[in-house]
Structure formats: C-alpha cells, structure tokens
Design a protein around this motif. Sequence first.
Motif, PDB file in Angstrom:
ATOM      1  N   SER A 219       4.466   1.108 -10.836  1.00 34.28           N
ATOM      2  CA  SER A 219       3.757   0.584 -10.013  1.00 34.28           C
ATOM      3  C   SER A 219       4.561  -0.484  -9.428  1.00 34.28           C
ATOM      4  CB  SER A 219       2.524   0.057 -10.613  1.00 34.28           C
ATOM      5  OG  SER A 219       1.720  -0.578  -9.669  1.00 34.28           O
ATOM      6  N   ALA A 220       4.445  -0.745  -8.262  1.00 38.13           N
ATOM      7  CA  ALA A 220       5.399  -1.798  -7.308  1.00 38.13           C
ATOM      8  C   ALA A 220       4.551  -2.111  -6.161  1.00 38.13           C
ATOM      9  CB  ALA A 220       6.755  -1.372  -7.083  1.00 38.13           C
ATOM     10  N   SER A 221       4.884  -3.680  -6.128  1.00 43.35           N
ATOM     11  CA  SER A 221       4.301  -4.229  -4.798  1.00 43.35           C
ATOM     12  C   SER A 221       5.500  -4.676  -3.919  1.00 43.35           C
ATOM     13  CB  SER A 221       3.227  -5.215  -5.258  1.00 43.35           C
ATOM     14  OG  SER A 221       2.995  -6.145  -4.296  1.00 43.35           O
ATOM     15  N   LEU A 222       5.244  -4.438  -2.712  1.00 36.52           N
ATOM     16  CA  LEU A 222       6.488  -4.897  -1.914  1.00 36.52           C
ATOM     17  C   LEU A 222       6.073  -5.630  -0.447  1.00 36.52           C
ATOM     18  CD1 LEU A 222       8.150  -1.304  -1.325  1.00 36.52           C
ATOM     19  CD2 LEU A 222       8.250  -2.586  -3.275  1.00 36.52           C
ATOM     20  N   LEU A 223       7.074  -6.439  -0.389  1.00 36.58           N
ATOM     21  CA  LEU A 223       6.751  -7.503   1.049  1.00 36.58           C
ATOM     22  C   LEU A 223       7.679  -6.828   1.765  1.00 36.58           C
ATOM     23  CD1 LEU A 223       5.691  -9.616   2.557  1.00 36.58           C
ATOM     24  CD2 LEU A 223       7.197 -11.189   1.616  1.00 36.58           C
ATOM     25  N   MET A 224       7.387  -6.277   2.831  1.00 37.65           N
ATOM     26  CA  MET A 224       8.462  -5.613   3.725  1.00 37.65           C
ATOM     27  C   MET A 224       9.029  -7.022   4.774  1.00 37.65           C
ATOM     28  SD  MET A 224       8.102  -2.719   2.726  1.00 37.65           S
ATOM     29  CE  MET A 224       9.232  -1.945   3.671  1.00 37.65           C
ATOM     30  N   LYS A 225      10.137  -6.840   5.352  1.00 34.14           N
ATOM     31  CA  LYS A 225      10.771  -7.841   6.235  1.00 34.14           C
ATOM     32  C   LYS A 225       9.800  -8.083   7.432  1.00 34.14           C
ATOM     33  CE  LYS A 225      15.371  -7.802   4.655  1.00 34.14           C
ATOM     34  NZ  LYS A 225      15.508  -9.163   3.808  1.00 34.14           N
ATOM     35  N   ASN A 226       9.246  -7.080   7.985  1.00 35.01           N
ATOM     36  CA  ASN A 226       8.288  -7.376   9.061  1.00 35.01           C
ATOM     37  C   ASN A 226       6.979  -7.921   8.657  1.00 35.01           C
ATOM     38  OD1 ASN A 226       6.720  -5.069   7.875  1.00 35.01           O
ATOM     39  ND2 ASN A 226       7.760  -3.431   9.513  1.00 35.01           N
ATOM     40  N   GLY A 227       6.778  -8.336   7.291  1.00 30.55           N
ATOM     41  CA  GLY A 227       5.332  -8.860   6.849  1.00 30.55           C
ATOM     42  C   GLY A 227       4.438  -7.875   6.333  1.00 30.55           C
ATOM     43  N   ALA A 228       4.761  -6.522   6.395  1.00 25.76           N
ATOM     44  CA  ALA A 228       3.607  -5.432   5.935  1.00 25.76           C
ATOM     45  C   ALA A 228       3.419  -5.588   4.248  1.00 25.76           C
ATOM     46  CB  ALA A 228       3.997  -4.142   6.554  1.00 25.76           C
ATOM     47  N   LEU A 229       2.525  -5.276   4.028  1.00 21.06           N
ATOM     48  CA  LEU A 229       2.569  -5.149   2.498  1.00 21.06           C
ATOM     49  C   LEU A 229       2.513  -3.679   1.957  1.00 21.06           C
ATOM     50  CD1 LEU A 229      -0.300  -7.858   1.588  1.00 21.06           C
ATOM     51  CD2 LEU A 229       2.462  -8.273   1.829  1.00 21.06           C
ATOM     52  N   ALA A 230       3.075  -3.166   0.804  1.00 17.08           N
ATOM     53  CA  ALA A 230       3.098  -1.931   0.559  1.00 17.08           C
ATOM     54  C   ALA A 230       3.028  -1.769  -0.874  1.00 17.08           C
ATOM     55  CB  ALA A 230       4.518  -1.349   1.083  1.00 17.08           C
ATOM     56  N   SER A 231       2.488  -0.711  -1.275  1.00 18.28           N
ATOM     57  CA  SER A 231       2.520  -0.485  -2.995  1.00 18.28           C
ATOM     58  C   SER A 231       2.983   1.005  -3.038  1.00 18.28           C
ATOM     59  CB  SER A 231       1.044  -0.494  -3.478  1.00 18.28           C
ATOM     60  OG  SER A 231       0.141   0.342  -2.885  1.00 18.28           O
ATOM     61  N   LEU A 232       3.762   1.082  -4.320  1.00 16.39           N
ATOM     62  CA  LEU A 232       4.158   2.311  -4.716  1.00 16.39           C
ATOM     63  C   LEU A 232       3.537   2.673  -6.139  1.00 16.39           C
ATOM     64  CD1 LEU A 232       8.176   1.401  -4.171  1.00 16.39           C
ATOM     65  CD2 LEU A 232       6.492   2.174  -2.462  1.00 16.39           C
ATOM     66  N   THR A 233       3.065   3.788  -6.272  1.00 11.88           N
ATOM     67  CA  THR A 233       2.585   4.390  -7.481  1.00 11.88           C
ATOM     68  C   THR A 233       3.276   5.654  -7.812  1.00 11.88           C
ATOM     69  OG1 THR A 233       0.663   3.130  -7.044  1.00 11.88           O
ATOM     70  CG2 THR A 233       0.774   4.778  -8.939  1.00 11.88           C
ATOM     71  N   ALA A 234       3.762   6.080  -9.278  1.00 16.08           N
ATOM     72  CA  ALA A 234       4.394   7.207  -9.350  1.00 16.08           C
ATOM     73  C   ALA A 234       4.234   7.430 -11.163  1.00 16.08           C
ATOM     74  CB  ALA A 234       5.944   7.152  -9.219  1.00 16.08           C
ATOM     75  N   THR A 235       3.750   8.894 -11.207  1.00 15.90           N
ATOM     76  CA  THR A 235       3.965   9.139 -12.577  1.00 15.90           C
ATOM     77  C   THR A 235       4.038  10.707 -12.550  1.00 15.90           C
ATOM     78  OG1 THR A 235       2.033   9.550 -14.232  1.00 15.90           O
ATOM     79  CG2 THR A 235       1.118   9.945 -12.139  1.00 15.90           C
ATOM     80  N   LEU A 236       4.276  11.005 -13.863  1.00 19.44           N
ATOM     81  CA  LEU A 236       4.880  12.402 -13.988  1.00 19.44           C
ATOM     82  C   LEU A 236       3.569  13.210 -14.872  1.00 19.44           C
ATOM     83  CD1 LEU A 236       8.644  12.199 -14.530  1.00 19.44           C
ATOM     84  CD2 LEU A 236       7.155  12.870 -12.435  1.00 19.44           C
ATOM     85  N   GLY A 237       2.252  12.599 -15.004  1.00 15.93           N
ATOM     86  CA  GLY A 237       1.442  12.877 -15.670  1.00 15.93           C
ATOM     87  C   GLY A 237       0.076  13.381 -15.062  1.00 15.93           C
ATOM     88  N   ALA A 238       0.352  13.680 -13.686  1.00 14.73           N
ATOM     89  CA  ALA A 238      -0.797  14.061 -12.721  1.00 14.73           C
ATOM     90  C   ALA A 238      -1.344  15.706 -13.118  1.00 14.73           C
ATOM     91  CB  ALA A 238      -0.493  13.766 -11.341  1.00 14.73           C
ATOM     92  N   ALA A 239      -2.288  15.752 -13.094  1.00 11.94           N
ATOM     93  CA  ALA A 239      -2.943  17.108 -13.154  1.00 11.94           C
ATOM     94  C   ALA A 239      -2.819  17.763 -11.878  1.00 11.94           C
ATOM     95  CB  ALA A 239      -4.437  17.091 -13.551  1.00 11.94           C
TER      96      ALA A 239
END
Length: 355
Positions: A219-239
Amino acid sequence: MSRRFKVGVIGCGIGRSHIVEGYVPHADKYEVTALCDLDETRLNTVADEFGVVRRTRFSDELMADPEIDIIDICTPPALHTKLVLQALQAGKHVVCEKPLTGSLSEVDEVRRAESGSKGLLMPIFQYRYGEGVAQAKRIIDSGLAGKPYAATAETFWRRTADYYDNPWRGRWSTELGGVLMTHAIHLHDMLTYLLGPIERVFARTDTRVNAIEVEDCVSASLLMKNGALASLTATLGAAEEISRLHLAFEHVTFESNHAAYSPGDGPWRITPASDEAGEKIRALIADNPPIGRRFNGQMEAFYAALVEGSQPPVTSEDARRALELVTAIYHSSETHSDVILPLSETHPKYNSWRP
C-alpha cells in the motif's frame, strides 16, 4: 521494400508471448531467427511451434551473430543487467522485460552503455498499449482533462504456492522483489504515463499470502509533481483478479477496464464533468488512430523508432522512473518515512533495494 529486422529471443517463457503478440502480427517488420533457453524441452517446443531453426542454450552465440539485429531478453530478472550490457556492447538493438535492472546504480550503468552504443534499448511496458489508455492519454495531453485531482491503481492478483514452486520466484536474489516488482510495476508505470512524475512516496509492504522471501502486499500513498494525490494497492491474494486505474481530473474521470493483464484495452469508462466537456472529448477522440494492444502495439511503435532512428516508445528513463518508485517504496516501508524523489547516488538504496 521496408527493412525486416532479425530477432533473437533469450528466454522462451514470456518470450513466447513476445513472439505471439509482438512479432508474428508484424511478420513484415520482424523475423525471429534464433531462440535461446536453458530448458531444452521448452526451447524445442517453442522453436518447433514457430518454425525457428536456430536454437541454442548459450546466449553468447546470439550476441556474436552478426545476422541478428535485435536481442529480446525474457530471462528471470537477475540476469537482465548482464545481458542488456552485453547486447549493447555488441551493437545490438535490445528489448528487455521488466525489471530492466536490479538497482538504480545498474540502470544508470545501462544508460551510460546505451549512450555509447549504436543499438536502441526498449524496456517492456506493454500496458501502455490499447485503445482505452490511448484515448485517455490523448485527452489528458490535449488539456481537455484539466487539473488532476486524485487517482488509484489496484493490482489485485492471485498467486498460490504452485506458482512459487520454481527455483527463481519468490527470492530476493533471483526475482529481485515481489508483487511490487514482478506484477504491479506495469500498472504503476501506466499511472505515471498518464499522471506524470512523482514527488513523494509513503508506503508499507508485507508478506501475507505465501511463504516467500519477498512482499506480496503493498500500500502506497503518492504526491505527484502536479499536485495530484494517488494511492497504490497490490496483493497476490485476491479471489478475483483485476487491474484497475481510476483517475479524477477537473473535467473528466477515467476508469480503466478491469482485465488483469490488459487494462489498457478499450473501452474505458470516460465520464465528463459537463455536457460541454463531453462534446469536446468526443470530438477529440472520434478520429483516434487505431493502436495495437500490449506487445503488438509496443513492437509496432518500436519498429517505427528503428526505421526513423528516433527515441524508442519506452525508454531507459521510463524504466528508471519505475525502479525509482520501487526503491522509494521499499525504503519508505523499511524506515516508516516519507521519501522525496528523485533519488540520487547518495541514497542508501541506490546500489540495491534488497534487504
């Protein structure tokens, strides 16, 4: 008559997908003339399937062959840097699967070698190719999307113990990372392809799904250079396996399709914020040129660069940005801190993100 480039593929696992999707549909542009793989059964099976006569277990033979124009590297990740450097030194054009290298210091070494080679280097980021992502990119680049607000990138895949019953998967020394490196890196590249560079990263990683060395949840939270906010989520356990981008701009919101391995394909859900914006967007993309999906689109664009002598459609700089994000996420998770990009050679994980 247009030139036809001769290709030698090293690694017949994902290499077979390169052939099926990237080279066979462009038989007027490429000819796969040699295959290399340590597994002779797999080597012969793929070579027989596509009628490739030249087959070897030794990559040096392909590097030394003056008839081969392009070396396509599809080996396990730990071998990439050595093979890329060798191919560039031999003056070959190079296609390389992700990750391009195993550290930022290695990718900088590769970029120096690239600058002194007559060959072009193209890392693989096939998720950039498809009708959906092409339309979104055109709308954003035109300015019609307006100010970027927020975005999410979800890589919800499933990998079981059977997947890791393999001598190189799930190990830091050979796979170089987990879900972040081997699975989510494509969708994260697509995010920055559309939303631009990253300024700050805060992240957590964990191993929760399988008994492996590397992470399988992020899980990650990003601040982009243009000011936008972004979140990343990844798992290898999804059904249910999905890859999904969701991007909110001032005048339009985009949502990719949910296909796990081809989220760039159309149609994407494009929701204008007003009738006026909708009319402008529809007029803009009405004549959007067709684009091949995945490896098909990327290999077609690479051919144009080879013929024109121009910059590859995906560059080593793009690969560095992807690996910089990987490095920042691992460092943030380890130190519980906000990481500011870009990362220089003074960063503690410049030479390796591995623990």
